[in-house]
Write a protein that holds these residues in place. Structure first.
Motif, mmCIF file in Angstrom:
data_model
loop_
_atom_site.group_PDB
_atom_site.id
_atom_site.type_symbol
_atom_site.label_atom_id
_atom_site.label_comp_id
_atom_site.label_asym_id
_atom_site.label_seq_id
_atom_site.Cartn_x
_atom_site.Cartn_y
_atom_site.Cartn_z
ATOM 1 N N ASP A 88 69.003 93.599 31.729
ATOM 2 C CA ASP A 88 69.673 93.771 30.441
ATOM 3 C C ASP A 88 68.645 94.043 29.343
ATOM 4 N N ASP A 89 69.043 93.874 28.090
ATOM 5 C CA ASP A 89 68.178 94.179 26.944
ATOM 6 C C ASP A 89 66.940 93.288 26.857
ATOM 7 N N ARG A 90 66.959 92.134 27.507
ATOM 8 C CA ARG A 90 65.800 91.234 27.475
ATOM 9 C C ARG A 90 64.725 91.639 28.476
ATOM 10 N N ALA A 91 65.045 92.574 29.380
ATOM 11 C CA ALA A 91 64.097 92.987 30.418
ATOM 12 C C ALA A 91 62.845 93.583 29.785
ATOM 13 N N ARG A 92 61.730 93.333 30.437
ATOM 14 C CA ARG A 92 60.442 93.834 29.952
ATOM 15 C C ARG A 92 59.659 94.428 31.109
ATOM 16 N N LEU A 93 58.688 95.238 30.764
ATOM 17 C CA LEU A 93 57.760 95.812 31.722
ATOM 18 C C LEU A 93 56.395 95.211 31.446
ATOM 19 N N LEU A 94 55.832 94.551 32.449
ATOM 20 C CA LEU A 94 54.458 94.075 32.348
ATOM 21 C C LEU A 94 53.593 95.148 32.994
ATOM 22 N N VAL A 95 52.656 95.695 32.259
ATOM 23 C CA VAL A 95 51.739 96.675 32.815
ATOM 24 C C VAL A 95 50.550 95.892 33.348
ATOM 25 N N LEU A 96 50.417 95.898 34.678
ATOM 26 C CA LEU A 96 49.359 95.148 35.347
ATOM 27 C C LEU A 96 48.218 96.092 35.685
ATOM 28 N N ALA A 97 47.004 95.634 35.463
ATOM 29 C CA ALA A 97 45.835 96.463 35.744
ATOM 30 C C ALA A 97 44.776 95.643 36.463
ATOM 31 N N GLU A 98 44.241 96.215 37.517
ATOM 32 C CA GLU A 98 43.118 95.620 38.238
ATOM 33 C C GLU A 98 42.233 96.780 38.671
ATOM 34 N N GLY A 99 41.113 96.926 38.015
ATOM 35 C CA GLY A 99 40.245 98.070 38.287
ATOM 36 C C GLY A 99 40.960 99.354 37.922
ATOM 37 N N ALA A 100 40.985 100.306 38.848
ATOM 38 C CA ALA A 100 41.625 101.597 38.603
ATOM 39 C C ALA A 100 43.124 101.579 38.893
ATOM 40 N N ILE A 101 43.626 100.479 39.449
ATOM 41 C CA ILE A 101 45.046 100.391 39.800
ATOM 42 C C ILE A 101 45.827 99.879 38.600
ATOM 43 N N VAL A 102 46.819 100.662 38.178
ATOM 44 C CA VAL A 102 47.685 100.280 37.067
ATOM 45 C C VAL A 102 49.124 100.503 37.509
ATOM 46 N N VAL A 103 49.945 99.461 37.410
ATOM 47 C CA VAL A 103 51.356 99.553 37.764
ATOM 48 C C VAL A 103 52.177 98.805 36.718
ATOM 49 N N GLY A 104 53.448 99.112 36.683
ATOM 50 C CA GLY A 104 54.375 98.353 35.860
ATOM 51 C C GLY A 104 55.155 97.405 36.743
ATOM 52 N N MET A 105 55.500 96.248 36.220
ATOM 53 C CA MET A 105 56.313 95.289 36.961
ATOM 54 C C MET A 105 57.475 94.867 36.075
ATOM 55 N N LEU A 106 58.688 95.084 36.565
ATOM 56 C CA LEU A 106 59.878 94.697 35.818
ATOM 57 C C LEU A 106 60.083 93.192 35.890
ATOM 58 N N VAL A 107 60.436 92.601 34.759
ATOM 59 C CA VAL A 107 60.806 91.191 34.704
ATOM 60 C C VAL A 107 62.091 91.081 33.900
ATOM 61 N N ASP A 108 62.869 90.041 34.179
ATOM 62 C CA ASP A 108 64.126 89.858 33.467
ATOM 63 C C ASP A 108 63.907 89.528 31.998
ATOM 64 N N ALA A 109 62.840 88.809 31.701
ATOM 65 C CA ALA A 109 62.521 88.434 30.315
ATOM 66 C C ALA A 109 61.116 87.851 30.279
ATOM 67 N N VAL A 110 60.519 87.879 29.105
ATOM 68 C CA VAL A 110 59.249 87.196 28.873
ATOM 69 C C VAL A 110 59.561 86.001 27.995
ATOM 70 N N GLU A 111 59.182 84.809 28.464
ATOM 71 C CA GLU A 111 59.508 83.579 27.748
ATOM 72 C C GLU A 111 58.411 83.107 26.817
ATOM 73 N N GLY A 112 57.189 83.578 27.006
ATOM 74 C CA GLY A 112 56.091 83.129 26.158
ATOM 75 C C GLY A 112 54.807 83.052 26.959
ATOM 76 N N THR A 113 53.952 82.137 26.542
ATOM 77 C CA THR A 113 52.678 81.968 27.240
ATOM 78 C C THR A 113 52.494 80.505 27.621
ATOM 79 N N THR A 114 51.565 80.278 28.527
ATOM 80 C CA THR A 114 51.204 78.928 28.924
ATOM 81 C C THR A 114 49.723 78.943 29.286
ATOM 82 N N MET A 115 49.169 77.781 29.432
ATOM 83 C CA MET A 115 47.784 77.634 29.841
ATOM 84 C C MET A 115 47.780 77.168 31.288
ATOM 85 N N LEU A 116 47.024 77.875 32.123
ATOM 86 C CA LEU A 116 46.849 77.460 33.514
ATOM 87 C C LEU A 116 45.498 76.782 33.618
ATOM 88 N N GLY A 117 45.481 75.601 34.166
ATOM 89 C CA GLY A 117 44.227 74.863 34.334
ATOM 90 C C GLY A 117 44.099 74.381 35.757
#
Length: 168
Positions: A88-117
């Motif tokens: 739906d309208d909340r869907a987003r595309l995360l553009v992922l990049a690792e070296g020369a590889i760049v792809v888009g990944m569909l997600v239903d929504a982005v909720e924010g950020t968090t810290m991974l430790g």
């Protein structure tokens, strides 16, 4: 006093936990929440129009024109055992990049950020056979655990494509 990843103050001096901490975007895929390390995300935007390419597996949604270049777009919700309802309208595309590889990944929504430790724990096996290989762990949160997506494993999915069809 130092601040923890949850924002609470603690009397303990910052140590290895702070050095090992990394920021992540929290995205919703179906009913689950997934963390994607910010260092792997080049951009976040609205989900574009996608052109399906015949003969590709369902997790490769197709290609999109992203800022003037053709971008392969992944929809890994099915691999993770998540609902694959129409976006739906909340869907987003995360553009992922690792070296020369760049792809888009569909997600239903982005909720924010968090810290991974250092609180990333092993992820229990999931029912989707490929899905468990796409996760590097989970982090406990007050509002429920967040699965940590292994971006390198997601990008390795392209190795399973037929030789003439490697677009990602």
């Amino acid at each position: 006093m130092s601040e923890t990843s949850a924002g609470a103050l603690t009397d303990e001096p910052p140590g290895d936990d702070v050095a090992a901490a990394t920021d992540a975007i929290v995205a919703r895929l179906g009913g689950g929440r997934f963390a994607v390390e910010l260092s792997s995300v080049a951009e976040v935007g609205r989900a574009p129009g996608i052109t399906r390419v015949p003969g590709l597996p369902a997790w490769l949604a197709g290609v999109a024109n992203w800022r003037g270049r053709i971008l392969p777009v992944l929809d890994i919700r099915g691999l993770l055992g998540a609902d694959t309802d129409p976006l739906d309208d909340r869907a987003r595309l995360l553009v992922l990049a690792e070296g020369a590889i760049v792809v888009g990944m569909l997600v239903d929504a982005v909720e924010g950020t968090t810290m991974l430790g250092t609180d990333v724990a092993a992820f229990p096996p999931v029912s989707a056979p490929t899905g468990s290989g796409l996760l590097s762990g989970q982090v406990p949160r007050e509002d429920g655990p967040i699965a940590v997506l292994d971006v390198a494993a997601v990008l390795r999915l392209r190795e399973g494509l037929p030789r003439g069809r490697r677009t990602a």
